[in-house]
Design a protein around this motif. Structure first.
Motif, PDB file in Angstrom:
ATOM      1  N   ASP A  54       4.405   6.165  -6.148  1.00 58.18           N
ATOM      2  CA  ASP A  54       5.534   6.156  -5.238  1.00 58.18           C
ATOM      3  C   ASP A  54       5.088   6.729  -3.908  1.00 58.18           C
ATOM      4  OD1 ASP A  54       7.492   5.218  -7.102  1.00 58.18           O
ATOM      5  OD2 ASP A  54       7.352   7.173  -8.052  1.00 58.18           O
ATOM      6  N   LEU A  55       5.525   6.103  -2.847  1.00 57.61           N
ATOM      7  CA  LEU A  55       5.142   6.525  -1.515  1.00 57.61           C
ATOM      8  C   LEU A  55       6.227   7.394  -0.910  1.00 57.61           C
ATOM      9  CD1 LEU A  55       3.016   6.183   0.762  1.00 57.61           C
ATOM     10  CD2 LEU A  55       4.391   4.279   1.565  1.00 57.61           C
ATOM     11  N   SER A  56       5.844   8.520  -0.357  1.00 56.34           N
ATOM     12  CA  SER A  56       6.790   9.356   0.367  1.00 56.34           C
ATOM     13  C   SER A  56       6.146   9.778   1.677  1.00 56.34           C
ATOM     14  CB  SER A  56       7.203  10.581  -0.453  1.00 56.34           C
ATOM     15  OG  SER A  56       6.115  11.432  -0.699  1.00 56.34           O
ATOM     16  N   ILE A  57       6.979   9.987   2.669  1.00 59.64           N
ATOM     17  CA  ILE A  57       6.524  10.475   3.967  1.00 59.64           C
ATOM     18  C   ILE A  57       6.819  11.970   3.988  1.00 59.64           C
ATOM     19  CG2 ILE A  57       6.737  10.276   6.472  1.00 59.64           C
ATOM     20  CD1 ILE A  57       5.748   7.707   5.098  1.00 59.64           C
ATOM     21  N   ARG A  58       5.825  12.760   4.316  1.00 51.61           N
ATOM     22  CA  ARG A  58       5.936  14.219   4.245  1.00 51.61           C
ATOM     23  C   ARG A  58       5.413  14.865   5.515  1.00 51.61           C
ATOM     24  NH1 ARG A  58       4.632  15.985  -1.815  1.00 51.61           N
ATOM     25  NH2 ARG A  58       5.717  14.300  -2.858  1.00 51.61           N
ATOM     26  N   PHE A  59       5.734  16.121   5.686  1.00 52.07           N
ATOM     27  CA  PHE A  59       5.125  16.910   6.744  1.00 52.07           C
ATOM     28  C   PHE A  59       4.876  18.314   6.203  1.00 52.07           C
ATOM     29  CE2 PHE A  59       9.676  17.528   7.422  1.00 52.07           C
ATOM     30  CZ  PHE A  59       9.799  18.872   7.728  1.00 52.07           C
ATOM     31  N   GLN A  60       3.918  18.991   6.814  1.00 54.46           N
ATOM     32  CA  GLN A  60       3.634  20.360   6.420  1.00 54.46           C
ATOM     33  C   GLN A  60       4.536  21.294   7.201  1.00 54.46           C
ATOM     34  OE1 GLN A  60      -0.624  20.769   6.990  1.00 54.46           O
ATOM     35  NE2 GLN A  60      -0.925  20.448   4.813  1.00 54.46           N
ATOM     36  N   ALA A  61       5.023  22.327   6.510  1.00 55.80           N
ATOM     37  CA  ALA A  61       5.924  23.297   7.125  1.00 55.80           C
ATOM     38  C   ALA A  61       5.612  24.682   6.595  1.00 55.80           C
ATOM     39  CB  ALA A  61       7.369  22.919   6.814  1.00 55.80           C
ATOM     40  N   LYS A  62       5.952  25.696   7.396  1.00 57.98           N
ATOM     41  CA  LYS A  62       5.715  27.083   7.015  1.00 57.98           C
ATOM     42  C   LYS A  62       7.044  27.743   6.663  1.00 57.98           C
ATOM     43  CE  LYS A  62       3.223  31.168   8.588  1.00 57.98           C
ATOM     44  NZ  LYS A  62       2.388  31.700   9.686  1.00 57.98           N
ATOM     45  N   ASN A  63       7.061  28.427   5.539  1.00 64.73           N
ATOM     46  CA  ASN A  63       8.256  29.131   5.084  1.00 64.73           C
ATOM     47  C   ASN A  63       8.476  30.360   5.959  1.00 64.73           C
ATOM     48  OD1 ASN A  63      10.192  30.634   3.759  1.00 64.73           O
ATOM     49  ND2 ASN A  63       9.174  30.610   1.772  1.00 64.73           N
ATOM     50  N   SER A  64       9.564  30.340   6.724  1.00 62.30           N
ATOM     51  CA  SER A  64       9.867  31.470   7.602  1.00 62.30           C
ATOM     52  C   SER A  64      11.002  32.332   7.063  1.00 62.30           C
ATOM     53  CB  SER A  64      10.218  30.967   9.006  1.00 62.30           C
ATOM     54  OG  SER A  64      11.421  30.229   8.987  1.00 62.30           O
ATOM     55  N   THR A  65      11.350  32.118   5.787  1.00 61.00           N
ATOM     56  CA  THR A  65      12.418  32.904   5.172  1.00 61.00           C
ATOM     57  C   THR A  65      11.841  34.180   4.571  1.00 61.00           C
ATOM     58  OG1 THR A  65      12.209  31.964   2.943  1.00 61.00           O
ATOM     59  CG2 THR A  65      13.569  30.742   4.521  1.00 61.00           C
ATOM     60  N   VAL A  94      13.413  25.557  12.139  1.00 61.75           N
ATOM     61  CA  VAL A  94      13.866  26.618  13.026  1.00 61.75           C
ATOM     62  C   VAL A  94      13.188  26.471  14.390  1.00 61.75           C
ATOM     63  CG1 VAL A  94      13.958  29.120  13.358  1.00 61.75           C
ATOM     64  CG2 VAL A  94      14.230  28.150  11.060  1.00 61.75           C
ATOM     65  N   GLU A  95      11.862  26.339  14.366  1.00 68.29           N
ATOM     66  CA  GLU A  95      11.050  26.175  15.568  1.00 68.29           C
ATOM     67  C   GLU A  95       9.639  25.812  15.149  1.00 68.29           C
ATOM     68  OE1 GLU A  95      10.798  29.875  17.679  1.00 68.29           O
ATOM     69  OE2 GLU A  95      10.202  30.996  15.907  1.00 68.29           O
ATOM     70  N   LEU A  96       8.772  25.553  16.112  1.00 68.80           N
ATOM     71  CA  LEU A  96       7.366  25.299  15.834  1.00 68.80           C
ATOM     72  C   LEU A  96       6.580  26.562  16.138  1.00 68.80           C
ATOM     73  CD1 LEU A  96       6.885  21.786  17.483  1.00 68.80           C
ATOM     74  CD2 LEU A  96       7.378  22.311  15.093  1.00 68.80           C
ATOM     75  N   ASP A  97       5.558  26.846  15.295  1.00 67.69           N
ATOM     76  CA  ASP A  97       4.722  28.011  15.579  1.00 67.69           C
ATOM     77  C   ASP A  97       3.680  27.660  16.634  1.00 67.69           C
ATOM     78  OD1 ASP A  97       2.560  26.748  14.311  1.00 67.69           O
ATOM     79  OD2 ASP A  97       2.515  28.116  12.607  1.00 67.69           O
ATOM     80  N   GLU A  98       2.781  28.586  16.930  1.00 68.94           N
ATOM     81  CA  GLU A  98       1.778  28.387  17.976  1.00 68.94           C
ATOM     82  C   GLU A  98       0.815  27.246  17.675  1.00 68.94           C
ATOM     83  OE1 GLU A  98       0.361  31.300  14.976  1.00 68.94           O
ATOM     84  OE2 GLU A  98       2.166  31.182  16.166  1.00 68.94           O
ATOM     85  N   ASN A  99       0.740  26.803  16.400  1.00 71.55           N
ATOM     86  CA  ASN A  99      -0.121  25.688  16.002  1.00 71.55           C
ATOM     87  C   ASN A  99       0.675  24.407  15.780  1.00 71.55           C
ATOM     88  OD1 ASN A  99      -2.555  27.240  15.951  1.00 71.55           O
ATOM     89  ND2 ASN A  99      -1.798  28.173  14.060  1.00 71.55           N
ATOM     90  N   SER A 100       1.921  24.384  16.247  1.00 76.62           N
ATOM     91  CA  SER A 100       2.836  23.239  16.095  1.00 76.62           C
ATOM     92  C   SER A 100       3.212  22.951  14.643  1.00 76.62           C
ATOM     93  CB  SER A 100       2.261  21.976  16.748  1.00 76.62           C
ATOM     94  OG  SER A 100       2.164  22.157  18.134  1.00 76.62           O
ATOM     95  N   VAL A 101       3.104  23.951  13.788  1.00 75.45           N
ATOM     96  CA  VAL A 101       3.576  23.820  12.406  1.00 75.45           C
ATOM     97  C   VAL A 101       5.051  24.216  12.392  1.00 75.45           C
ATOM     98  CG1 VAL A 101       3.352  24.697  10.034  1.00 75.45           C
ATOM     99  CG2 VAL A 101       1.303  24.310  11.431  1.00 75.45           C
ATOM    100  N   PRO A 102       5.913  23.358  11.849  1.00 77.53           N
ATOM    101  CA  PRO A 102       7.335  23.707  11.802  1.00 77.53           C
ATOM    102  C   PRO A 102       7.595  24.927  10.917  1.00 77.53           C
ATOM    103  CG  PRO A 102       6.995  21.382  11.343  1.00 77.53           C
ATOM    104  CD  PRO A 102       5.653  22.031  11.318  1.00 77.53           C
ATOM    105  N   LEU A 103       8.368  25.872  11.437  1.00 79.21           N
ATOM    106  CA  LEU A 103       8.849  26.999  10.647  1.00 79.21           C
ATOM    107  C   LEU A 103      10.204  26.574  10.100  1.00 79.21           C
ATOM    108  CD1 LEU A 103       8.029  29.925  13.108  1.00 79.21           C
ATOM    109  CD2 LEU A 103       6.662  29.107  11.178  1.00 79.21           C
ATOM    110  N   VAL A 104      10.395  26.710   8.783  1.00 78.28           N
ATOM    111  CA  VAL A 104      11.609  26.188   8.160  1.00 78.28           C
ATOM    112  C   VAL A 104      12.392  27.277   7.434  1.00 78.28           C
ATOM    113  CG1 VAL A 104      10.672  23.856   7.922  1.00 78.28           C
ATOM    114  CG2 VAL A 104      10.379  25.487   6.047  1.00 78.28           C
ATOM    115  N   ASP A 105      13.673  26.998   7.248  1.00 85.18           N
ATOM    116  CA  ASP A 105      14.590  27.861   6.520  1.00 85.18           C
ATOM    117  C   ASP A 105      15.533  26.951   5.751  1.00 85.18           C
ATOM    118  OD1 ASP A 105      15.968  30.074   5.591  1.00 85.18           O
ATOM    119  OD2 ASP A 105      16.351  30.910   7.573  1.00 85.18           O
ATOM    120  N   LEU A 106      16.331  27.521   4.866  1.00 84.47           N
ATOM    121  CA  LEU A 106      17.242  26.740   4.041  1.00 84.47           C
ATOM    122  C   LEU A 106      18.391  26.170   4.872  1.00 84.47           C
ATOM    123  CD1 LEU A 106      17.437  28.996   0.872  1.00 84.47           C
ATOM    124  CD2 LEU A 106      16.156  26.866   1.162  1.00 84.47           C
TER     125      LEU A 106
END
Length: 156
Positions: free
Chosen positions: A22-33, A46-58
């Motif tokens: 099965d094909l899925s489209i994904r992205f890498q994210a950093k847990n900021s919780t 929430v925002e992107l970190d200094e390396n453009s990695v998304p910081l995520v929350d619930l």
């Protein structure tokens, strides 16, 4: 916040399951919780970190501050760790006992990160139940990121 497609690394990933792929489209994210994110939980950026990695929350649909939902956590992500988020595609092995097949799935307005079949006031269907333990995910980021997928690459 929905980042521009040039700011995030998104990729296709083929995952062998049930004897098929099965094909899925994904992205890498950093847990900021302050706690671990669990497979299947709905998240927002929430925002992107200094390396453009998304910081995520619930995500929680009772407030525009915790929406739109950007996808579902692919596998548990520890505090401060980087993991995968399913942006689009079939997401298997998550509990769907509370849902019927073909039923729309929404972000809960009462429990952060949870899914519901009850349409909340801030309605955003993030997918539908395809079959037992399988949800088809189509997050709000799809339209803004995937109409020009020049940064899409397949990972092994």
């Amino acid at each position: 916040m929905i980042p521009h497609k040039e700011e995030m690394r998104i990729y296709a990933k083929t995952i062998p399951t049930y004897g098929t792929e099965d094909l899925s489209i994904r992205f890498q994210a950093k847990n900021s919780t302050g706690s671990s994110l669990t497979k299947g939980q709905a998240i927002y950026i929430v925002e992107l970190d200094e390396n453009s990695v998304p910081l995520v929350d619930l995500a929680k649909s009772d407030s525009l501050d915790t929406m739109p939902c950007s996808g579902l956590v692919a596998n548990d992500i520890g505090v401060g760790e980087i993991g995968e988020v399913v942006l689009l595609g079939f997401f298997q092995n998550i509990p769907t006992d509370a849902f019927s097949e073909n039923e729309l799935v929404y972000v809960s307005e009462s429990t952060a990160g949870s899914l519901t079949n009850i349409q909340p006031a801030v309605a955003q269907a993030i997918g539908y139940v395809a079959s037992d333990n399988v949800v088809f995910v189509e997050s709000a980021m799809c339209s803004s990121l995937l109409h020009l997928p020049d940064n899409l690459q397949e990972l092994d």
